[in-house]
Design a protein around this motif. Sequence first.
Motif, mmCIF file in Angstrom:
data_model
loop_
_atom_site.group_PDB
_atom_site.id
_atom_site.type_symbol
_atom_site.label_atom_id
_atom_site.label_comp_id
_atom_site.label_asym_id
_atom_site.label_seq_id
_atom_site.Cartn_x
_atom_site.Cartn_y
_atom_site.Cartn_z
ATOM 1 N N MET A 1 0.724 -1.395 -0.104
ATOM 2 C CA MET A 1 0.100 0.173 0.148
ATOM 3 C C MET A 1 0.739 1.269 0.027
ATOM 4 N N THR A 2 0.644 2.160 -0.716
ATOM 5 C CA THR A 2 1.189 3.557 -0.498
ATOM 6 C C THR A 2 1.058 4.375 0.549
ATOM 7 N N GLN A 3 1.954 5.230 0.681
ATOM 8 C CA GLN A 3 1.911 5.967 1.980
ATOM 9 C C GLN A 3 0.795 6.974 1.946
ATOM 10 N N GLU A 4 0.151 7.111 0.910
ATOM 11 C CA GLU A 4 -1.123 8.068 1.105
ATOM 12 C C GLU A 4 -2.651 7.131 1.251
ATOM 13 N N SER A 5 -2.268 5.877 1.365
ATOM 14 C CA SER A 5 -3.371 4.949 1.686
ATOM 15 C C SER A 5 -3.929 5.348 2.993
ATOM 16 N N PRO A 6 -5.522 5.142 2.863
ATOM 17 C CA PRO A 6 -5.983 5.554 4.237
ATOM 18 C C PRO A 6 -5.692 4.523 5.179
ATOM 19 N N LEU A 7 -5.433 3.251 4.936
ATOM 20 C CA LEU A 7 -4.934 2.197 5.857
ATOM 21 C C LEU A 7 -3.517 1.505 5.369
ATOM 22 N N ARG A 8 -2.800 1.398 6.376
ATOM 23 C CA ARG A 8 -1.227 0.689 6.050
ATOM 24 C C ARG A 8 -1.231 -0.454 6.759
ATOM 25 N N ALA A 9 -0.154 -1.126 6.412
ATOM 26 C CA ALA A 9 0.096 -2.495 7.095
ATOM 27 C C ALA A 9 1.418 -2.726 6.958
ATOM 28 N N ALA A 10 1.936 -3.765 7.980
ATOM 29 C CA ALA A 10 3.214 -4.285 8.022
ATOM 30 C C ALA A 10 2.952 -5.774 8.311
ATOM 31 N N ILE A 11 3.906 -6.333 7.682
ATOM 32 C CA ILE A 11 3.964 -7.933 7.860
ATOM 33 C C ILE A 11 5.287 -8.090 8.912
ATOM 34 N N ILE A 12 4.648 -8.762 10.042
ATOM 35 C CA ILE A 12 5.761 -9.206 11.280
ATOM 36 C C ILE A 12 5.755 -10.741 11.529
ATOM 37 N N PRO A 13 6.710 -11.299 10.727
ATOM 38 C CA PRO A 13 6.524 -12.962 10.622
ATOM 39 C C PRO A 13 6.868 -13.219 12.168
ATOM 40 N N VAL A 14 6.158 -14.421 12.684
ATOM 41 C CA VAL A 14 6.250 -14.833 14.148
ATOM 42 C C VAL A 14 6.114 -16.356 14.128
ATOM 43 N N THR A 15 6.614 -16.611 15.276
ATOM 44 C CA THR A 15 6.354 -18.229 15.718
ATOM 45 C C THR A 15 7.383 -19.055 14.722
ATOM 46 N N PRO A 16 7.889 -20.394 15.176
ATOM 47 C CA PRO A 16 8.503 -21.152 14.373
ATOM 48 C C PRO A 16 8.005 -21.418 13.080
ATOM 49 N N PHE A 17 6.621 -21.424 12.594
ATOM 50 C CA PHE A 17 5.899 -21.451 11.598
ATOM 51 C C PHE A 17 5.977 -20.133 10.550
ATOM 52 N N VAL A 18 6.683 -19.035 10.982
ATOM 53 C CA VAL A 18 7.067 -17.791 10.086
ATOM 54 C C VAL A 18 5.498 -17.363 9.697
ATOM 55 N N GLN A 19 4.651 -17.257 10.534
ATOM 56 C CA GLN A 19 3.225 -16.895 10.497
ATOM 57 C C GLN A 19 3.219 -15.161 10.111
ATOM 58 N N ASN A 20 2.606 -14.877 9.394
ATOM 59 C CA ASN A 20 2.527 -13.465 8.716
ATOM 60 C C ASN A 20 1.681 -12.678 9.806
ATOM 61 N N CYS A 21 2.090 -12.334 10.941
ATOM 62 C CA CYS A 21 1.108 -11.121 11.849
ATOM 63 C C CYS A 21 1.145 -10.077 11.163
ATOM 64 N N SER A 22 0.213 -9.252 10.984
ATOM 65 C CA SER A 22 0.359 -7.814 10.439
ATOM 66 C C SER A 22 -0.359 -6.978 11.248
ATOM 67 N N LEU A 23 0.479 -5.908 11.349
ATOM 68 C CA LEU A 23 0.207 -4.831 11.956
ATOM 69 C C LEU A 23 -0.520 -3.617 10.923
ATOM 70 N N VAL A 24 -1.940 -3.528 11.267
ATOM 71 C CA VAL A 24 -2.775 -2.705 10.477
ATOM 72 C C VAL A 24 -3.097 -1.303 11.026
ATOM 73 N N TRP A 25 -3.090 -0.338 10.450
ATOM 74 C CA TRP A 25 -3.455 0.928 10.827
ATOM 75 C C TRP A 25 -3.950 1.982 10.167
ATOM 76 N N CYS A 26 -4.866 2.819 10.854
ATOM 77 C CA CYS A 26 -5.530 3.902 9.947
ATOM 78 C C CYS A 26 -4.557 5.132 10.029
ATOM 79 N N SER A 27 -4.029 5.473 8.742
ATOM 80 C CA SER A 27 -3.207 6.540 8.548
ATOM 81 C C SER A 27 -3.325 7.784 9.129
ATOM 82 N N LYS A 28 -4.714 8.057 9.277
ATOM 83 C CA LYS A 28 -5.089 9.555 9.851
ATOM 84 C C LYS A 28 -4.922 9.506 11.379
ATOM 85 N N THR A 29 -5.249 8.436 11.867
ATOM 86 C CA THR A 29 -5.178 8.654 13.698
ATOM 87 C C THR A 29 -4.253 7.785 14.213
#
Length: 222
Positions: A1-29
Motif C-alpha cells: 500500500m502507498t503512503q497516501e493510503s487510508p489504511l497501512r499495514a506491515a507484516i511481522i513474521p512470528v513463531t517457528p511457523f513464520v506466520q504473517n502477523c500484520s500490524l494494520v493501522w489507520c493513516s489518519k489516526t
Amino acid sequence: MTQESPLRAAIIPVTPFVQNCSLVWCSKTLRGALVDPGGDLDKLKDAVARAGVTLEKIILTHGHADHCGQAGMLAAELGLPIEGPHEADRFWISRLDEDGPRFGMTTQVFEPTRWLEDGDTVIVGEQTLEVIHCPGHTPGHVVFFHRPTKFAFVGDVLFEGSIGRTDFPMGNHQDLLDSITLKLWPLGNEVTFVPGHGRPSTFGRERESNPFVGDAVMAAGA
C-alpha cells in the motif's frame, strides 16, 4: 500500500511457523490492530512502537496456535479486546494449552471479547474492515477486507500458489474451495492479499496461475 493510503499495514513474521502477523493501522489516526499475533510478543510490541501506532485491538482470522496462541496473553498485558474469529473455531481455541507445547510454543486458552459473523465489521481507527466467514481450513476462519483499498488479510485460506490445508480436524476441502471461489473471487481481481504464510499476492494472479483454485483448474474440475 502507498503512503497516501487510508489504511497501512506491515507484516511481522512470528513463531517457528513464520506466520504473517500484520500490524494494520489507520493513516489518519495512527490507531491500529494486530492481525493474528501468534507469538514473539516482544518483537510485535517493538514493531508497534517503531511504527508509532496506538493499538486498539487484536483481530484473529482463526484458532490455530501459530495465529492466536499468544493473543490472550498480549490482550491481558495491554488491556486490549480480541475480535474474532467465528465461534465455530472455539474448538481450536479450547485446545491451545495442549497444542502449543507440541510445537515448542507457549500458548494459552482465551475467550474472545467478540466472536465475529459473516457480514460483521471491525473498526480500526476511522477505517472499516469487512468480515467474511471463509470456512474450510478451519470451520470458523474469517477474512478481513478493506474495500476502499482492495486489501485483504486472508489467514490460511489462500496463499501465493497454494491454498490452506484441510487435513486437520474439522477441515473441509470443498468448503475451502467454495470460500475462495464464491466469497473471495467476487471481491475483484485487483485485490491484494496478505496470506498467513509466504508472500502477498492478488486474487487476479491466483485466478490465473494457482494450481488448486485457478480458473482453468476449477473449470476442468467442473
